[in-house]
Design an enzyme around this catalytic site. Structure first.
Site, PDB file in Angstrom:
ATOM      1  N   ASP A   1       5.926   2.704   2.096  1.00 44.29           N
ATOM      2  CA  ASP A   1       4.987   1.640   2.448  1.00 44.29           C
ATOM      3  C   ASP A   1       4.169   2.145   3.641  1.00 44.29           C
ATOM      4  O   ASP A   1       4.697   2.295   4.751  1.00 44.29           O
ATOM      5  CB  ASP A   1       5.781   0.367   2.810  1.00 44.29           C
ATOM      6  CG  ASP A   1       4.879  -0.831   3.067  1.00 44.29           C
ATOM      7  OD1 ASP A   1       3.703  -0.630   3.428  1.00 44.29           O
ATOM      8  OD2 ASP A   1       5.373  -1.966   2.916  1.00 44.29           O
ATOM      9  N   HIS A   2       2.896   2.373   3.405  1.00 46.33           N
ATOM     10  CA  HIS A   2       2.065   3.005   4.432  1.00 46.33           C
ATOM     11  C   HIS A   2       1.816   2.077   5.623  1.00 46.33           C
ATOM     12  O   HIS A   2       1.328   2.513   6.663  1.00 46.33           O
ATOM     13  CB  HIS A   2       0.742   3.455   3.807  1.00 46.33           C
ATOM     14  CG  HIS A   2       0.170   4.683   4.430  1.00 46.33           C
ATOM     15  ND1 HIS A   2       0.504   5.105   5.702  1.00 46.33           N
ATOM     16  CD2 HIS A   2      -0.711   5.604   3.964  1.00 46.33           C
ATOM     17  CE1 HIS A   2      -0.154   6.206   5.986  1.00 46.33           C
ATOM     18  NE2 HIS A   2      -0.902   6.533   4.956  1.00 46.33           N
ATOM     19  N   ARG A   3       2.136   0.796   5.484  1.00 52.31           N
ATOM     20  CA  ARG A   3       1.993  -0.108   6.643  1.00 52.31           C
ATOM     21  C   ARG A   3       3.042   0.209   7.698  1.00 52.31           C
ATOM     22  O   ARG A   3       2.848  -0.036   8.884  1.00 52.31           O
ATOM     23  CB  ARG A   3       2.155  -1.571   6.203  1.00 52.31           C
ATOM     24  CG  ARG A   3       1.038  -2.068   5.304  1.00 52.31           C
ATOM     25  CD  ARG A   3       1.367  -3.418   4.739  1.00 52.31           C
ATOM     26  NE  ARG A   3       2.553  -3.395   3.887  1.00 52.31           N
ATOM     27  CZ  ARG A   3       3.027  -4.453   3.247  1.00 52.31           C
ATOM     28  NH1 ARG A   3       2.440  -5.615   3.367  1.00 52.31           N
ATOM     29  NH2 ARG A   3       4.094  -4.356   2.469  1.00 52.31           N
TER      30      ARG A   3
ATOM     31  N   PRO B   1       0.861  -1.185   0.000  1.00 51.03           N
ATOM     32  CA  PRO B   1       0.000   0.000   0.000  1.00 51.03           C
ATOM     33  C   PRO B   1       0.901   1.240   0.000  1.00 51.03           C
ATOM     34  O   PRO B   1       1.334   1.720   1.051  1.00 51.03           O
ATOM     35  CB  PRO B   1      -0.789  -0.134   1.307  1.00 51.03           C
ATOM     36  CG  PRO B   1       0.000  -1.048   2.171  1.00 51.03           C
ATOM     37  CD  PRO B   1       0.918  -1.864   1.310  1.00 51.03           C
TER      38      PRO B   1
END
Ligand code: COA
Length: 452
Positions: A424-426, A250
């Site tokens: 990486d938005h995680r 994401p």
């Protein structure tokens, strides 16, 4: 030898079912529990097993006949002393035994209902697969219409039933359909969804396993002359990696501009001073230095996801995308934090040359903790780089341009460098990404900040 009428056993809630498949013929020797025929209601298909071992003397049903509990399906010449299988013992009480010519004629066994079972997963396939292994394709939410024996056959040869088009009544998949599918895969006429997903982006059938529309198949030659060229090995490998990274991460991209007016002046003077050394310093070497300092301040950008844990790396190996005649490669500069700008420039030059000559070793392409993709030598303004997994961020750099910048009193010409940070938005929050870019821009604006 006793002649036994084999009957349809208790078939649960179904009143009448249709014979869709006859699995034996007169003269066949069958074992107890062996499937004799497949029947189907509008909800389920099930196999009728034999309660005894013996030889089939006479079939009493044909395809499409309607049968119900107690209907005689065939006459069997039972083996002498044939044991009554366990299934019969369990099912018999539920069946009212009709008048039978011989004593043990209540020849029933529990049917095997399968309709609610999903397509068998790959693990069920035997080693003797005729076509490549596949994942279950339950994504469509529809179960393929096939009898248990056809399902079993498909499982044994590794055919994904959900991808087979049925030619039987109501679109039912027959054994011939499964065989035909396997032959087309072997001949390369058809690709399973698993094969399509493994294939590089852009080729036929991509995304089918994700429930996406198939890739458009166009005969380009219909519209004008074309030339077809196979992709290079590097392009195929990098394409598959890019596709995975684009789909699985994401990712968000944060854009910013860094004022490199003073740094560019310093770079030009450094190059003049070092003219004789043969080492030319480009903006990329300064960027590596500035990025390492920023990674140290924001360590989550120098990490990787490992399950539910984040692995922070206490080393700073920087990958840089290099354009080569065979495609994109990413050589890695090790321990960039321990090297000066001149050494970084020299190493970058050597690694980029090796990449272009196809001479990079795998050690020179692995272990990066962060990657920079610079299109600054070419042009353009901002782009969305794709993260090089298992890294969690990548910096895209575009060409610097002279721009009017408001200094509080007036517009002044400043050399601005466009930055595009994909993360990486995680692992990384948007605020952290904005701070990363702001800090990086401050360093590029004034390298003395590294000392603070
Ligand atoms: N803004 C303006 N000019 C820039 C610049 C920038 N951000 N970055 C480089 N330049 C200039 C350089 O100063 C050099 O100028 P000069 O010829 O007047 O000296 C010129 O552009 C060419 O630079 P280059 O040879 O590309 O060196 P580099 O150190 O910037 O880049 C590589 C080295 C290996 C990264 C580069 O050659 C390359 O392959 N880039 C493509 C990477 C890529 O394909 N990325 C996309 C991946 S999706």
């Amino acid at each position: 030898m006793a002649l036994i009428d084999i009957q349809v056993p208790d078939i649960g809630d179904f009143d009448e079912v249709t014979v869709i498949e006859i699995l034996v013929k007169p003269g066949d020797t069958v074992k107890a529990d062996q499937s004799l025929l497949t029947v189907e209601s509008d909800k389920a298909s099930m196999e009728i097993p034999s309660s005894h071992g013996g030889v089939v003397k006479e079939l009493r049903v044909k395809l499409d006949d309607k049968v119900k509990q107690g209907s005689i399906v065939l006459v069997l010449e039972a083996e002498a002393d044939a044991p009554v299988p366990a299934a019969e013992a369990a099912a018999a009480p539920a069946v009212s035994a009709p008048a039978a010519p011989v004593a043990q004629a209540a020849a029933v066994a529990a049917p095997v209902a399968v309709a609610s079972a999903p397509v068998a997963p790959v693990a069920a396939a035997t080693p003797a697969q005729a076509v490549p292994a596949h994942e279950p394709t339950a994504v469509t939410g529809q179960l393929p219409h096939a009898s248990p024996s056809v399902r079993k056959f498909a499982r044994e040869i590794g055919v994904p039933l959900a991808e087979v088009k049925g030619s039987g009544p109501k679109g039912r998949i027959t054994q011939d359909d499964v065989q035909g599918f396997a032959k087309s895969v072997m001949a390369g006429d058809v690709r399973t969804q698993a094969q399509a997903v493994k294939a590089p982006a852009g080729s036929g059938g991509d995304g089918a396993a994700l429930g996406l529309l198939p890739w458009p198949k166009v005969d380009f030659a219909k519209f004008g002359p074309v030339e077809r060229k196979e992709m290079s090995r590097i392009k195929k490998i990098s394409g598959a990696n890019l596709l995975r990274n684009a789909i699985m991460i994401p990712a968000v991209t944060n854009h910013d501009d860094a004022d490199i007016t003073d740094l560019e002046a310093f770079r030009v003077s450094t190059n003049k001073e070092n003219e004789k050394s043969g080492v030319k310093v480009t903006m990329l070497a300064f960027l590596i230095k500035a990025i390492v300092a920023t990674l140290k301040k924001y360590p989550e950008f120098n990490s990787s996801l490992d399950g539910d844990a984040i692995v922070y790396k206490n080393y700073w190996h920087i990958g840089f995308a290099a354009d080569t005649p065979n495609g994109l490669m990413v050589p890695v500069i090790r321990d960039a934090d321990q090297k000066g700008v001149l050494q970084l420039s020299q190493e970058m030059g050597e690694l980029a040359k090796k990449a272009r000559d196809g001479k990079l070793s795998s050690a020179e392409m692995t272990g990066a903790t962060f990657t920079i993709s610079s299109l600054g030598g070419i042009g353009g303004k901002y782009f969305l780089p794709i993260i090089n997994a298992p890294e969690v961020a990548i910096m895209g750099v575009s060409k610097s341009t002279m721009e009017p910048v408001w200094d509080g009193k007036q517009f002044v010409p400043r050399l601005m460098l466009p930055l595009s940070l994909t993360y990486d938005h995680r692992v990384i929050d948007g605020a952290a990404a904005a701070r990363f870019n702001v800090y990086l821009s401050q360093i590029l604006g004034d390298f003395r900040r590294v000392l603070l």
